[in-house]
Design a protein around this motif. Structure first.
Motif, PDB file in Angstrom:
ATOM      1  N   ILE A  13      58.353  39.769  33.399  1.00 12.77           N
ATOM      2  CA  ILE A  13      57.391  39.461  34.462  1.00 12.77           C
ATOM      3  C   ILE A  13      56.031  39.142  33.860  1.00 12.77           C
ATOM      4  CG2 ILE A  13      56.137  40.442  36.430  1.00 12.77           C
ATOM      5  CD1 ILE A  13      58.814  41.947  37.072  1.00 12.77           C
ATOM      6  N   ILE A  14      55.589  39.935  32.914  1.00  5.42           N
ATOM      7  CA  ILE A  14      54.297  39.701  32.276  1.00  5.42           C
ATOM      8  C   ILE A  14      54.295  38.376  31.524  1.00  5.42           C
ATOM      9  CG2 ILE A  14      52.751  40.546  30.449  1.00  5.42           C
ATOM     10  CD1 ILE A  14      53.437  43.395  31.516  1.00  5.42           C
ATOM     11  N   GLN A  15      55.407  38.040  30.911  1.00  3.93           N
ATOM     12  CA  GLN A  15      55.517  36.747  30.232  1.00  3.93           C
ATOM     13  C   GLN A  15      55.281  35.620  31.238  1.00  3.93           C
ATOM     14  OE1 GLN A  15      59.265  36.029  28.227  1.00  3.93           O
ATOM     15  NE2 GLN A  15      58.991  33.818  28.364  1.00  3.93           N
ATOM     16  N   TYR A  16      55.899  35.704  32.402  1.00  2.00           N
ATOM     17  CA  TYR A  16      55.707  34.695  33.444  1.00  2.00           C
ATOM     18  C   TYR A  16      54.228  34.646  33.854  1.00  2.00           C
ATOM     19  CZ  TYR A  16      55.935  32.146  37.815  1.00  2.00           C
ATOM     20  OH  TYR A  16      55.713  31.221  38.811  1.00  2.00           O
ATOM     21  N   LEU A  17      53.619  35.812  34.057  1.00  2.00           N
ATOM     22  CA  LEU A  17      52.223  35.874  34.485  1.00  2.00           C
ATOM     23  C   LEU A  17      51.303  35.201  33.480  1.00  2.00           C
ATOM     24  CD1 LEU A  17      52.053  39.582  35.706  1.00  2.00           C
ATOM     25  CD2 LEU A  17      52.509  37.532  37.058  1.00  2.00           C
ATOM     26  N   LYS A  18      51.506  35.484  32.219  1.00  4.37           N
ATOM     27  CA  LYS A  18      50.656  34.910  31.185  1.00  4.37           C
ATOM     28  C   LYS A  18      50.852  33.403  31.069  1.00  4.37           C
ATOM     29  CE  LYS A  18      49.782  39.054  28.566  1.00  4.37           C
ATOM     30  NZ  LYS A  18      49.817  39.759  27.306  1.00  4.37           N
ATOM     31  N   GLU A  19      52.075  32.951  31.260  1.00  4.11           N
ATOM     32  CA  GLU A  19      52.346  31.515  31.194  1.00  4.11           C
ATOM     33  C   GLU A  19      51.757  30.764  32.392  1.00  4.11           C
ATOM     34  OE1 GLU A  19      56.586  31.074  30.805  1.00  4.11           O
ATOM     35  OE2 GLU A  19      56.599  31.902  28.781  1.00  4.11           O
ATOM     36  N   HIS A  20      51.496  31.474  33.477  1.00  4.37           N
ATOM     37  CA  HIS A  20      50.991  30.851  34.705  1.00  4.37           C
ATOM     38  C   HIS A  20      49.661  31.465  35.142  1.00  4.37           C
ATOM     39  CE1 HIS A  20      55.322  30.102  34.617  1.00  4.37           C
ATOM     40  NE2 HIS A  20      55.005  28.958  35.179  1.00  4.37           N
ATOM     41  N   SER A  21      48.840  31.861  34.183  1.00  9.24           N
ATOM     42  CA  SER A  21      47.615  32.598  34.503  1.00  9.24           C
ATOM     43  C   SER A  21      46.579  31.776  35.261  1.00  9.24           C
ATOM     44  CB  SER A  21      46.990  33.171  33.227  1.00  9.24           C
ATOM     45  OG  SER A  21      46.595  32.121  32.367  1.00  9.24           O
ATOM     46  N   PHE A  25      50.939  32.167  42.566  1.00  7.13           N
ATOM     47  CA  PHE A  25      52.396  32.161  42.647  1.00  7.13           C
ATOM     48  C   PHE A  25      52.834  33.197  43.661  1.00  7.13           C
ATOM     49  CE2 PHE A  25      50.885  34.756  39.190  1.00  7.13           C
ATOM     50  CZ  PHE A  25      51.469  35.982  39.457  1.00  7.13           C
ATOM     51  N   THR A  26      54.069  33.073  44.099  1.00 12.19           N
ATOM     52  CA  THR A  26      54.660  34.044  45.017  1.00 12.19           C
ATOM     53  C   THR A  26      55.660  34.900  44.244  1.00 12.19           C
ATOM     54  OG1 THR A  26      56.508  32.604  45.630  1.00 12.19           O
ATOM     55  CG2 THR A  26      54.478  32.432  46.974  1.00 12.19           C
ATOM     56  N   ALA A  27      56.025  36.021  44.832  1.00 14.54           N
ATOM     57  CA  ALA A  27      57.041  36.878  44.220  1.00 14.54           C
ATOM     58  C   ALA A  27      58.349  36.108  44.089  1.00 14.54           C
ATOM     59  CB  ALA A  27      57.240  38.139  45.055  1.00 14.54           C
ATOM     60  N   ASP A  58      45.605  44.101  37.449  1.00 16.91           N
ATOM     61  CA  ASP A  58      46.024  42.986  36.617  1.00 16.91           C
ATOM     62  C   ASP A  58      46.376  41.749  37.441  1.00 16.91           C
ATOM     63  OD1 ASP A  58      45.838  44.368  34.143  1.00 16.91           O
ATOM     64  OD2 ASP A  58      47.694  45.412  34.632  1.00 16.91           O
ATOM     65  N   LEU A  59      46.630  41.944  38.717  1.00 16.57           N
ATOM     66  CA  LEU A  59      46.945  40.849  39.637  1.00 16.57           C
ATOM     67  C   LEU A  59      46.052  40.950  40.857  1.00 16.57           C
ATOM     68  CD1 LEU A  59      50.850  40.722  40.025  1.00 16.57           C
ATOM     69  CD2 LEU A  59      49.396  39.102  38.858  1.00 16.57           C
ATOM     70  N   VAL A  60      45.723  39.807  41.404  1.00 16.83           N
ATOM     71  CA  VAL A  60      45.032  39.748  42.685  1.00 16.83           C
ATOM     72  C   VAL A  60      46.057  39.235  43.687  1.00 16.83           C
ATOM     73  CG1 VAL A  60      43.207  38.625  43.993  1.00 16.83           C
ATOM     74  CG2 VAL A  60      42.813  39.279  41.628  1.00 16.83           C
ATOM     75  N   ARG A  61      46.129  39.891  44.844  1.00 16.34           N
ATOM     76  CA  ARG A  61      47.075  39.481  45.884  1.00 16.34           C
ATOM     77  C   ARG A  61      46.275  39.054  47.110  1.00 16.34           C
ATOM     78  NH1 ARG A  61      51.135  43.834  48.234  1.00 16.34           N
ATOM     79  NH2 ARG A  61      49.160  44.682  48.919  1.00 16.34           N
ATOM     80  N   TYR A  62      46.648  37.917  47.675  1.00 16.61           N
ATOM     81  CA  TYR A  62      45.973  37.458  48.881  1.00 16.61           C
ATOM     82  C   TYR A  62      46.945  36.658  49.733  1.00 16.61           C
ATOM     83  CZ  TYR A  62      45.462  33.177  46.138  1.00 16.61           C
ATOM     84  OH  TYR A  62      45.704  32.083  45.374  1.00 16.61           O
ATOM     85  N   TYR A  72      49.862  35.616  44.491  1.00 17.53           N
ATOM     86  CA  TYR A  72      49.359  36.451  43.415  1.00 17.53           C
ATOM     87  C   TYR A  72      48.690  35.565  42.380  1.00 17.53           C
ATOM     88  CZ  TYR A  72      52.647  39.823  45.361  1.00 17.53           C
ATOM     89  OH  TYR A  72      53.327  40.661  46.200  1.00 17.53           O
ATOM     90  N   GLN A  73      47.743  36.167  41.692  1.00 20.29           N
ATOM     91  CA  GLN A  73      47.136  35.495  40.558  1.00 20.29           C
ATOM     92  C   GLN A  73      46.881  36.531  39.475  1.00 20.29           C
ATOM     93  OE1 GLN A  73      43.274  33.811  41.031  1.00 20.29           O
ATOM     94  NE2 GLN A  73      43.276  33.006  38.966  1.00 20.29           N
ATOM     95  N   TYR A  74      47.256  36.195  38.281  1.00 22.17           N
ATOM     96  CA  TYR A  74      47.038  37.060  37.133  1.00 22.17           C
ATOM     97  C   TYR A  74      45.543  37.138  36.862  1.00 22.17           C
ATOM     98  CZ  TYR A  74      47.950  38.899  32.424  1.00 22.17           C
ATOM     99  OH  TYR A  74      48.015  39.671  31.297  1.00 22.17           O
ATOM    100  N   SER A  75      45.031  38.332  36.681  1.00 26.62           N
ATOM    101  CA  SER A  75      43.579  38.475  36.561  1.00 26.62           C
ATOM    102  C   SER A  75      43.148  39.319  35.376  1.00 26.62           C
ATOM    103  CB  SER A  75      43.009  39.087  37.848  1.00 26.62           C
ATOM    104  OG  SER A  75      43.493  40.395  38.032  1.00 26.62           O
ATOM    105  N   GLU A  76      43.988  39.476  34.395  1.00 23.88           N
ATOM    106  CA  GLU A  76      43.643  40.336  33.261  1.00 23.88           C
ATOM    107  C   GLU A  76      42.328  39.906  32.610  1.00 23.88           C
ATOM    108  OE1 GLU A  76      46.101  42.442  29.806  1.00 23.88           O
ATOM    109  OE2 GLU A  76      46.025  40.271  29.586  1.00 23.88           O
ATOM    110  N   SER A  77      42.101  38.595  32.466  1.00 27.49           N
ATOM    111  CA  SER A  77      40.865  38.147  31.826  1.00 27.49           C
ATOM    112  C   SER A  77      39.702  38.089  32.815  1.00 27.49           C
ATOM    113  CB  SER A  77      41.071  36.771  31.180  1.00 27.49           C
ATOM    114  OG  SER A  77      41.415  35.826  32.167  1.00 27.49           O
ATOM    115  N   HIS A  78      39.977  38.293  34.098  1.00 24.92           N
ATOM    116  CA  HIS A  78      38.952  38.300  35.143  1.00 24.92           C
ATOM    117  C   HIS A  78      39.108  39.598  35.930  1.00 24.92           C
ATOM    118  CE1 HIS A  78      37.804  34.097  34.567  1.00 24.92           C
ATOM    119  NE2 HIS A  78      39.072  33.911  34.301  1.00 24.92           N
TER     120      HIS A  78
END
Length: 142
Positions: A13-21, A25-27, A58-62, A72-78
């Motif tokens: 899952i984290i691999q997917y998140l980092k590739e699409h940061s 995306f949806t679940a 680590d994720l923002v959900r809206y 969802y959006q990966y937000s580790e760097s933000h």
């Protein structure tokens, strides 16, 4: 990622998140990707991990108006995505973090002039990014 129990499913899952940061995306999109990768991760595991990643920040959900799915959006760097607005390309879906002071000034002006208090965590400005505009212009000139 903050300290958490590491599983193979979480790694996928984290691999997917980092590739699409830079995208939302949806679940379902995460699940479909993992299914294509033959990872063996089930739908419930995807949802459970996404919920935990949201809780950790680590994720923002809206949820967008007129849409049934959560995005969802990966937000580790933000780390403070709930404190600034976002823009999204209407063509490719890329997400831009609007952390420039003029955006804050804009929100303050809206409140002063219109009495409208912006909820930054739920604000998404839609437009077309330079790459998509260039691609469109290139297609028009072909």
């Amino acid at each position: 990622m903050r300290n958490s129990y590491k599983t193979k499913a979480r790694e996928y899952i984290i691999q997917y998140l980092k590739e699409h940061s830079d995208r939302r995306f949806t679940a379902r999109e995460v699940y479909n990707y993992l299914k294509l990768e033959d990872s063996g991760v089930n739908r419930t595991t995807v949802y459970r991990n996404l919920d935990r990643l949201c809780e950790n920040g680590d994720l923002v959900r809206y949820k967008e108006p007129n849409q049934d799915a959560w995005y969802y959006q990966y937000s580790e760097s933000h780390q403070h995505c709930d404190e600034h607005m976002h823009a999204q390309c209407s063509e490719c879906g890329r997400i831009f973090h609007l952390e420039n002071p003029f955006v804050h000034d804009f929100a303050e002006k809206l409140e002063r002039e219109y009495g409208l208090n912006i909820d930054s965590s739920k604000t998404m400005i839609i437009g077309k990014c330079d790459e998509c505009k260039a691609e469109e212009n290139h297609s028009d000139n072909s």
